[in-house]
Design a protein around this motif. Sequence first.
Motif, PDB file in Angstrom:
ATOM      1  N   GLY A  50       0.796  -1.224   0.000  1.00 50.10           N
ATOM      2  CA  GLY A  50       0.000   0.000   0.000  1.00 50.10           C
ATOM      3  C   GLY A  50       0.821   1.261   0.000  1.00 50.10           C
ATOM      4  N   VAL A  51       2.155   1.141   0.025  1.00 48.32           N
ATOM      5  CA  VAL A  51       3.006   2.333  -0.039  1.00 48.32           C
ATOM      6  C   VAL A  51       2.961   2.898  -1.454  1.00 48.32           C
ATOM      7  N   LEU A  52       2.820   4.208  -1.547  1.00 45.40           N
ATOM      8  CA  LEU A  52       2.799   4.896  -2.839  1.00 45.40           C
ATOM      9  C   LEU A  52       4.132   5.610  -3.039  1.00 45.40           C
ATOM     10  N   TRP A  53       4.737   5.370  -4.203  1.00 38.75           N
ATOM     11  CA  TRP A  53       6.039   5.944  -4.525  1.00 38.75           C
ATOM     12  C   TRP A  53       5.922   6.890  -5.708  1.00 38.75           C
ATOM     13  N   LEU A  54       6.669   7.968  -5.607  1.00 40.76           N
ATOM     14  CA  LEU A  54       6.807   8.895  -6.728  1.00 40.76           C
ATOM     15  C   LEU A  54       8.141   8.632  -7.402  1.00 40.76           C
TER      16      LEU A  54
ATOM     17  N   GLN B 130       0.948   6.060   2.066  1.00 41.23           N
ATOM     18  CA  GLN B 130       0.825   4.677   2.506  1.00 41.23           C
ATOM     19  C   GLN B 130      -0.660   4.374   2.722  1.00 41.23           C
ATOM     20  N   GLY B 131      -0.987   3.086   2.795  1.00 43.57           N
ATOM     21  CA  GLY B 131      -2.380   2.699   2.970  1.00 43.57           C
ATOM     22  C   GLY B 131      -3.204   2.772   1.697  1.00 43.57           C
ATOM     23  N   TRP B 132      -2.555   2.879   0.551  1.00 40.80           N
ATOM     24  CA  TRP B 132      -3.278   3.022  -0.719  1.00 40.80           C
ATOM     25  C   TRP B 132      -3.769   1.671  -1.250  1.00 40.80           C
ATOM     26  N   ASN B 133      -3.513   0.571  -0.536  1.00 41.67           N
ATOM     27  CA  ASN B 133      -3.996  -0.733  -1.023  1.00 41.67           C
ATOM     28  C   ASN B 133      -5.494  -0.914  -0.798  1.00 41.67           C
ATOM     29  N   VAL B 134      -6.153   0.025  -0.140  1.00 41.90           N
ATOM     30  CA  VAL B 134      -7.609  -0.035  -0.012  1.00 41.90           C
ATOM     31  C   VAL B 134      -8.297   0.475  -1.277  1.00 41.90           C
ATOM     32  N   MET B 135      -7.532   1.040  -2.189  1.00 42.27           N
ATOM     33  CA  MET B 135      -8.098   1.596  -3.406  1.00 42.27           C
ATOM     34  C   MET B 135      -8.137   0.549  -4.515  1.00 42.27           C
ATOM     35  N   THR B 136      -9.286   0.455  -5.188  1.00 41.62           N
ATOM     36  CA  THR B 136      -9.463  -0.537  -6.248  1.00 41.62           C
ATOM     37  C   THR B 136      -9.202   0.045  -7.644  1.00 41.62           C
TER      38      THR B 136
ATOM     39  N   MET C 152       4.871  -3.893  -8.275  1.00 42.72           N
ATOM     40  CA  MET C 152       3.904  -2.799  -8.164  1.00 42.72           C
ATOM     41  C   MET C 152       2.511  -3.272  -8.575  1.00 42.72           C
ATOM     42  N   THR C 153       1.515  -2.957  -7.745  1.00 50.22           N
ATOM     43  CA  THR C 153       0.136  -3.363  -8.027  1.00 50.22           C
ATOM     44  C   THR C 153      -0.626  -2.294  -8.806  1.00 50.22           C
ATOM     45  N   ALA C 154      -0.064  -1.130  -8.926  1.00 50.08           N
ATOM     46  CA  ALA C 154      -0.679  -0.077  -9.741  1.00 50.08           C
ATOM     47  C   ALA C 154       0.427   0.880 -10.187  1.00 50.08           C
ATOM     48  N   ILE C 155       0.376   1.281 -11.441  1.00 50.22           N
ATOM     49  CA  ILE C 155       1.311   2.261 -11.991  1.00 50.22           C
ATOM     50  C   ILE C 155       0.480   3.326 -12.683  1.00 50.22           C
TER      51      ILE C 155
END
Length: 632
Positions: free
Chosen positions: A403-407, A424-430, A628-631
């Motif tokens: 869920g950590v978001l990186w720039l 952080q905590g962005w893994n709750v987003m679909t 990465m689960t989202a880019i």
Amino acid sequence: MGAVGDYSRALWGVGVRRRRLVSVRVVAVGLALALLVGAVGFLTTTTSPAVADAVTNVVPVGDQPGEIAVNPLTNQAYVATFEGVSVINGISGGGDLYSGDMPVDVAVNTATNKIYVSEIGGSVAVVDGVTRAVTSVPVGSGAGVVAVNETNNKIYVGIASGVAVIDGVTNAVTTAPLSAGAQDIVVNAATNKVYVNSGGTIRVINAAGSVTGDIIMGAGFIRALAVNQATNKIYYTTLGRYGAGVSVIDGATDKTTGKYESSSKVGMLAVNPATNRIYVAADSNSTDGYVKILDGATLTEMAQIITPSLVRDIVVNQASNKVYVPMSGRGTTIIDGADNSSSAVYTGQEPVSAAVNPSTGKTYVANNGSDSVSVIDGTEPAPVKNDFNGDGFADVLAREASGVLWLYPGNGSGGWLPRLQVGQGWNVMTALLAPGDFNGDGHADVLARDGGGLLWLYPGNGSAGWKPRVQVGSGWEGMSAIEGIDFHGDGFVDVAARDRGGALWVYRGDGSGGWLPRMWVGSGWSDMSEITGVGDFNGDGLSDIAARDGAGALWLYPPNGYGSWQPRQAIGQGWNTMNSLVGPGDFDGDGRADILARNAAGELWLYSGQGGSWWPTASRVGTGWNGMTAIL
């Protein structure tokens, strides 16, 4: 309007255009990226950003605007419309200069502040720029192209029987008879000579108004003329059995002294006297167009700039060394003469002509299809779609499984600067998307959908951080794809969303973080395994959608500016090896929107857009991205 009215409007839009009989198109220029593998799993290079100009205003004018002229001393622009001549006072509407007899062309004498408007009825309206008093000067039937010589205060007007010469002091008219009339006129004010395209032959008129020479093309056909007063050279484009190309006339002898041979048809052209560069519109074998850049001294080709449609006009701002190219359809290409990089802006429907004010850096584009004039400010940069840290370069955001978001800050040339944790905590987003500046504060934002179907706006602060999030929607759990797009070219970020039935909807943004009513824009999109907003990928000034089908073909869906789509274009095959597609904007700094794609091995590839319908070229820009689960 009835059928008769529609027919007359069509004639006005096509039959009385000055120097617009051009069919023009583009050869791809390969982009080589010097990339080196970095120690942290991505590739690094550095360069300066490519900065596009911004459209800062769109001014409504009269019906079907055509030719346009600017007086830099008064900061006013004049555009001929079906109803008369409209005025733009710098960046805003200034009303009508006058209502006339279907104006054909307009020109300005900045020394006297008089405006000359040729009219289809055979007169020239001479308008005082201060009082707006109008004097009608009969010149003869077929009045068309107008050119001004400010040195001797004479005005040259193409008519059916030749060229009418108006004395700027007395308005007295003399005529230089030419059996084939005058299709184009250019003036060399340094020598007081006038060069006229008359039925495929260039006729030379001296200061006294007499025809003194001919440049005969035989079976060739002359398309357009341009003059470089600094070098006393005149250039013209030709077609015909002797071959297409650009020829040069020595103004001292009025003889053709050289030619650039072209393998494709050529049309409009313009010269920058400060750099002695020639810009020539040309045809390709596809739906695209392009602009050839020639060295005026050697007539050798220096570069080719792809455009997604036919070129309608070419104008040069000598002060800024920029070239503005209105294109058939909806956009204007801007070429930076310093490095031949290019970008595009949406100006309006069917831009047909442009004029430059070098003292303010503004360019005015007449949009025949949307009854407007767009103001392009060469001093105001257009926003960068994914610039989250405010350095002017496109960046990438990536979420890892925790869920950590990186720039990942881009360096402007297809490489990276060190990454930063920005959440952080962005893994709750679909669903996550980076649509650009959604709330209108000048910073790139993120939209995110949570598990309950709520849509949240995370406003960027322009410094790699976030302002407090705001809920901007609910019920979005029914959407299987959500992507950002500026669908109408109004500068406001919209969202394209596919529902479970395969219908595609555009949720129009209002430019301040809210919504206008949504609109249906297609069905059958369930066949697409991925949909991605890719910015202005084809270079027409409107942002596009790319979609991959089940066979791995990648399709580009360009909007048409009317609330629907142009015909889709195939821009790649074999994309089913990629498990993530991202449209970061212009990631490599060449002025064109790009695509980033990750394969199963975790490699990140940059597909550099080239404009038009040309397929992008690929370069590997990273490894280890499979975590990465989202880019976005």
